[in-house]
Design a protein around this motif. Structure first.
Motif, PDB file in Angstrom:
ATOM      1  N   LEU A 108      40.828  31.243  36.214  1.00  0.00           N
ATOM      2  CA  LEU A 108      40.670  29.868  35.729  1.00  0.00           C
ATOM      3  C   LEU A 108      41.326  29.712  34.358  1.00  0.00           C
ATOM      4  CD1 LEU A 108      36.915  29.413  36.637  1.00  0.00           C
ATOM      5  CD2 LEU A 108      38.861  28.367  37.794  1.00  0.00           C
ATOM      6  N   ILE A 109      41.089  30.710  33.474  1.00  0.00           N
ATOM      7  CA  ILE A 109      41.604  30.597  32.110  1.00  0.00           C
ATOM      8  C   ILE A 109      43.110  30.833  32.082  1.00  0.00           C
ATOM      9  CG2 ILE A 109      41.514  31.583  29.797  1.00  0.00           C
ATOM     10  CD1 ILE A 109      38.558  32.289  30.368  1.00  0.00           C
ATOM     11  N   GLN A 110      43.559  31.927  32.741  1.00  0.00           N
ATOM     12  CA  GLN A 110      44.984  32.268  32.664  1.00  0.00           C
ATOM     13  C   GLN A 110      45.817  31.454  33.642  1.00  0.00           C
ATOM     14  OE1 GLN A 110      46.000  34.019  30.312  1.00  0.00           O
ATOM     15  NE2 GLN A 110      44.131  35.022  29.644  1.00  0.00           N
ATOM     16  N   GLY A 111      45.375  31.424  34.910  1.00  0.00           N
ATOM     17  CA  GLY A 111      46.186  30.790  35.935  1.00  0.00           C
ATOM     18  C   GLY A 111      46.097  29.270  35.898  1.00  0.00           C
ATOM     19  N   HIS A 112      44.886  28.748  35.640  1.00  0.00           N
ATOM     20  CA  HIS A 112      44.693  27.298  35.727  1.00  0.00           C
ATOM     21  C   HIS A 112      44.462  26.630  34.382  1.00  0.00           C
ATOM     22  CE1 HIS A 112      44.284  27.002  40.226  1.00  0.00           C
ATOM     23  NE2 HIS A 112      44.257  28.297  40.015  1.00  0.00           N
ATOM     24  N   ASP A 121      31.025  28.494  32.414  1.00  0.00           N
ATOM     25  CA  ASP A 121      30.024  27.839  33.272  1.00  0.00           C
ATOM     26  C   ASP A 121      30.349  28.050  34.738  1.00  0.00           C
ATOM     27  OD1 ASP A 121      28.793  26.977  31.018  1.00  0.00           O
ATOM     28  OD2 ASP A 121      29.626  24.940  31.077  1.00  0.00           O
ATOM     29  N   LYS A 122      31.623  27.898  35.058  1.00  0.00           N
ATOM     30  CA  LYS A 122      32.084  28.068  36.430  1.00  0.00           C
ATOM     31  C   LYS A 122      31.865  29.518  36.891  1.00  0.00           C
ATOM     32  CE  LYS A 122      34.737  26.030  39.656  1.00  0.00           C
ATOM     33  NZ  LYS A 122      34.864  24.662  40.071  1.00  0.00           N
ATOM     34  N   ALA A 123      32.151  30.452  35.977  1.00  0.00           N
ATOM     35  CA  ALA A 123      32.000  31.875  36.314  1.00  0.00           C
ATOM     36  C   ALA A 123      30.541  32.197  36.616  1.00  0.00           C
ATOM     37  CB  ALA A 123      32.512  32.739  35.165  1.00  0.00           C
ATOM     38  N   VAL A 124      29.634  31.652  35.804  1.00  0.00           N
ATOM     39  CA  VAL A 124      28.215  31.900  36.013  1.00  0.00           C
ATOM     40  C   VAL A 124      27.773  31.322  37.360  1.00  0.00           C
ATOM     41  CG1 VAL A 124      25.914  31.309  35.157  1.00  0.00           C
ATOM     42  CG2 VAL A 124      27.676  32.062  33.561  1.00  0.00           C
ATOM     43  N   GLU A 125      28.318  30.149  37.668  1.00  0.00           N
ATOM     44  CA  GLU A 125      28.022  29.513  38.954  1.00  0.00           C
ATOM     45  C   GLU A 125      28.484  30.413  40.118  1.00  0.00           C
ATOM     46  OE1 GLU A 125      30.282  25.878  40.919  1.00  0.00           O
ATOM     47  OE2 GLU A 125      29.497  25.379  38.930  1.00  0.00           O
ATOM     48  N   LYS A 126      29.677  30.983  39.973  1.00  0.00           N
ATOM     49  CA  LYS A 126      30.201  31.841  41.045  1.00  0.00           C
ATOM     50  C   LYS A 126      29.426  33.147  41.137  1.00  0.00           C
ATOM     51  CE  LYS A 126      33.304  29.024  42.399  1.00  0.00           C
ATOM     52  NZ  LYS A 126      33.105  28.307  43.654  1.00  0.00           N
ATOM     53  N   LEU A 127      29.011  33.667  39.981  1.00  0.00           N
ATOM     54  CA  LEU A 127      28.187  34.884  39.998  1.00  0.00           C
ATOM     55  C   LEU A 127      26.887  34.603  40.740  1.00  0.00           C
ATOM     56  CD1 LEU A 127      28.654  36.340  36.392  1.00  0.00           C
ATOM     57  CD2 LEU A 127      29.306  37.427  38.527  1.00  0.00           C
ATOM     58  N   ILE A 158      36.946  34.112  44.536  1.00  0.00           N
ATOM     59  CA  ILE A 158      36.680  32.732  44.963  1.00  0.00           C
ATOM     60  C   ILE A 158      36.609  31.762  43.791  1.00  0.00           C
ATOM     61  CG2 ILE A 158      35.476  33.417  47.070  1.00  0.00           C
ATOM     62  CD1 ILE A 158      32.824  32.836  45.574  1.00  0.00           C
ATOM     63  N   ALA A 159      36.686  32.285  42.546  1.00  0.00           N
ATOM     64  CA  ALA A 159      36.461  31.424  41.379  1.00  0.00           C
ATOM     65  C   ALA A 159      37.446  30.275  41.301  1.00  0.00           C
ATOM     66  CB  ALA A 159      36.521  32.254  40.094  1.00  0.00           C
ATOM     67  N   THR A 160      38.705  30.516  41.677  1.00  0.00           N
ATOM     68  CA  THR A 160      39.701  29.457  41.564  1.00  0.00           C
ATOM     69  C   THR A 160      39.727  28.574  42.805  1.00  0.00           C
ATOM     70  OG1 THR A 160      41.349  30.974  42.447  1.00  0.00           O
ATOM     71  CG2 THR A 160      41.202  30.818  40.059  1.00  0.00           C
ATOM     72  N   GLU A 161      38.756  28.771  43.700  1.00  0.00           N
ATOM     73  CA  GLU A 161      38.685  28.031  44.956  1.00  0.00           C
ATOM     74  C   GLU A 161      40.014  28.054  45.692  1.00  0.00           C
ATOM     75  OE1 GLU A 161      36.786  24.412  43.711  1.00  0.00           O
ATOM     76  OE2 GLU A 161      34.972  25.532  43.282  1.00  0.00           O
ATOM     77  N   PRO A 162      40.460  29.261  46.025  1.00  0.00           N
ATOM     78  CA  PRO A 162      41.774  29.410  46.638  1.00  0.00           C
ATOM     79  C   PRO A 162      41.791  28.935  48.087  1.00  0.00           C
ATOM     80  CG  PRO A 162      40.665  31.521  46.581  1.00  0.00           C
ATOM     81  CD  PRO A 162      39.773  30.556  45.884  1.00  0.00           C
ATOM     82  N   GLU A 163      43.005  28.646  48.562  1.00  0.00           N
ATOM     83  CA  GLU A 163      43.157  28.226  49.960  1.00  0.00           C
ATOM     84  C   GLU A 163      43.212  29.429  50.888  1.00  0.00           C
ATOM     85  OE1 GLU A 163      46.612  25.680  50.227  1.00  0.00           O
ATOM     86  OE2 GLU A 163      46.172  24.880  48.247  1.00  0.00           O
TER      87      GLU A 163
END
Lengths: 257, 257
Positions: A108-112, A121-127, A158-163
């Motif tokens: 999320l930080i590097q790629g997006h 927050d997103k990372a904690v949600e995915k964890l 799955i964090a970046t919600e990939p296709e």
């Protein structure tokens, strides 16, 4: 198939020196299906995934992702394509210099280019989605057990919600219960995201559980492709030998006696 | 004819490695000058290279300065040229010993650490994981290290120069009985800006070489622990040899007129 395949391999060859690893792989993988490649060790399963990701370059053949040929793509364009991917590595391959949450938020930080606080927050949600609490996020990967590392690896994938998500031997090296937990998580995450999943494994229990379709790789060729439900009635001697785990059959282990 | 075959094989492998290194260097440099640049990562490497190398480089410098004063004093006494001691110390330190010795110490400390870190990331698939997270390993791992090496080593050498001259001064003034004021005066008297500048330019080149070799050998390491160990050794040996070779070349460029 009416829709364009998500991933298409056309006659892909790859060899290392004199050793041929992929000897003409041709397969279509449809959007939102879960495709599992089974096969013994050293049959070219990992190489197939690495070719699709562009970590290796096949000598011959075409690889299409969403109809776009990715072989020999320029680095910039490839980075765009790679944004669609997530991958869970066999050894989790977590960055050991970063905290768990930074690992999960990395894409999320590097790629997006997401802000660090939002990404956290997103990372904690995915964890949470993989059954780990926020406190785990503050630890370093070396402080986690193998099963937890795998789950963090899954959260990162799955964090970046990939296709498209690749799973490289997701259950290898785990106890049977943890393996099943991972299988359930894979099924759940892939379904929630509606992603296309490609897994490689030699764990038949896992393969049956997570796949819609299966393919069997042997000596660089796909010897069987079919629906998971049909795997027991395949009438294919290779598949029969593999799923029953017999030493005798058409697949000869290269042992010296 | 068989004895020619190893020579040919050696030569071909030499060409292959040289080509691969030049290719690596080109890609790395292109990522150093193209955005995005990661200031946080560069800063972290600068602290690692500069700040944490201070003790070892400082110790090397002070003892070198001390022994230089002692040796040139006893040597020059044979033809009554003791007055040149201060000048000899400051010119040797700033032109040669500061950059070369600091370069060699940093090659052992930082080059080895870089090769080991990136090598371990390579064999545990962390480098591949970076790619799947749409992050270019050259951009994220190699470029910050090269930029940091290039900027930090001159700073480190400037400090080493001062400490080395101070070491010479301590021995000269308190052991050999020179008048401290006269010693300091003759230190300044014959020192030219080019003496210091040439040393700092050398330091920049050495910093670049150390980081490049550390990253190159780490990036191309394979196998497990043994491969990483080999990469570490190669990084230190090759950067040390390149430092000594380039030191001659740069000296010739600066002073051979």
């Amino acid at each position: 198939m009416s829709q364009t395949p998500k991933i298409q391999l056309i006659d892909v060859h790859k060899s290392f020196g004199a050793k041929t690893v992929l000897d003409g792989i041709t397969v279509d993988i449809a959007p939102s299906e879960s495709f599992v490649i089974i096969g013994g060790s050293g049959t070219g399963k990992s190489v197939t995934l690495k070719c699709i990701l562009g970590l290796m370059r096949p000598e011959q053949g075409r690889i299409l992702v969403d109809g776009l040929d990715v072989v020999g793509m320029r680095p910039r364009e490839r980075e765009e394509v790679l944004r669609k991917f997530g991958m869970l590595f066999q050894g989790a391959a977590l960055f050991d210099s970063l905290k768990v949450w930074e690992n999960v938020a990395f894409g999320l930080i590097q790629g997006h280019k997401m802000e660090r606080r939002k990404a956290k927050d997103k990372a904690v949600e995915k964890l949470y989605a993989v059954g780990l609490g926020a406190d785990v996020g503050e630890l370093y990967p070396a402080e986690l057990s193998g099963g937890m590392q795998k789950r963090v690896g899954l959260a990162r994938a799955i964090a970046t919600e990939p296709e498209i998500i690749f799973f490289d031997e997701p259950t290898t090296g785990l106890d049977p219960i943890m393996a099943d937990v991972i299988n359930d998580l894979i099924v759940k995450c892939v379904k929630e995201l509606g992603a296309t999943a490609v897994s490689i494994t030699h764990d038949m229990h896992s393969a049956r559980k997570i796949s819609d379709r299966m393919a069997m790789l042997h000596r660089g060729r796909l010897v069987w492709v079919g629906r998971t439900a049909e795997v027991d009635q395949s009438d294919n001697p290779f598949v029969d030998q593999f799923i029953h785990g017999r030493a005798e059959g058409p697949i000869k282990m290269e042992l010296r006696r | 004819m068989n004895f020619l075959a190893p020579i040919g094989a050696f030569f071909l492998s030499f060409l292959r490695h040289t080509g691969r290194l030049i290719n690596f260097c080109g890609i790395a440099l292109s990522h150093c000058v193209r955005p995005p640049i990661y200031p946080r990562l560069i800063l972290r490497q600068m602290i690692e290279i500069g700040y944490f190398s201070l003790p070892v480089v400082g110790l090397t410098a002070i003892f070198t300065g001390m022994v230089l004063a002692l040796q040139s004093h006893t040597g020059f006494a044979r033809f009554s040229a003791e007055g040149a001691v201060a000048t000899v110390v400051v010119i040797s330190i700033t032109r040669e010993l500061g950059p070369v010795l600091a370069g060699l110490m940093v090659a052992g400390r930082i080059g080895a650490a870089m090769a080991a870190e990136i090598g371990t990331m390579r064999v545990t698939e962390q480098v591949d994981a970076l790619v799947t997270l749409a992050t270019n390993p050259f951009k994220y791992l190699v470029a910050p290290r090269i930029i940091a090496g290039f900027i930090t080593l001159p700073m480190l050498v400037l400090v080493a120069d001062i400490i080395g001259v101070f070491g010479g001064f301590v021995v000269g003034a308190y052991k050999l009985g020179y008048n401290p004021a006269t010693y300091l005066h003759s230190t300044w008297e014959y020192l030219k800006p080019l003496d210091v500048i040439s040393g700092l330019v050398k330091a920049s080149v050495f910093g670049f070489i150390i980081a490049l070799m550390g990253c190159y050998h780490g990036y191309h390491s394979k196998g497990g622990a043994q491969g990483v160990g080999q990469a570490t050794t190669n990084a230190v040996v090759s950067s040390s040899i390149l430092i000594l070779t380039l030191n001659y070349v740069l000296t010739a460029l600066f002073f051979d007129k």
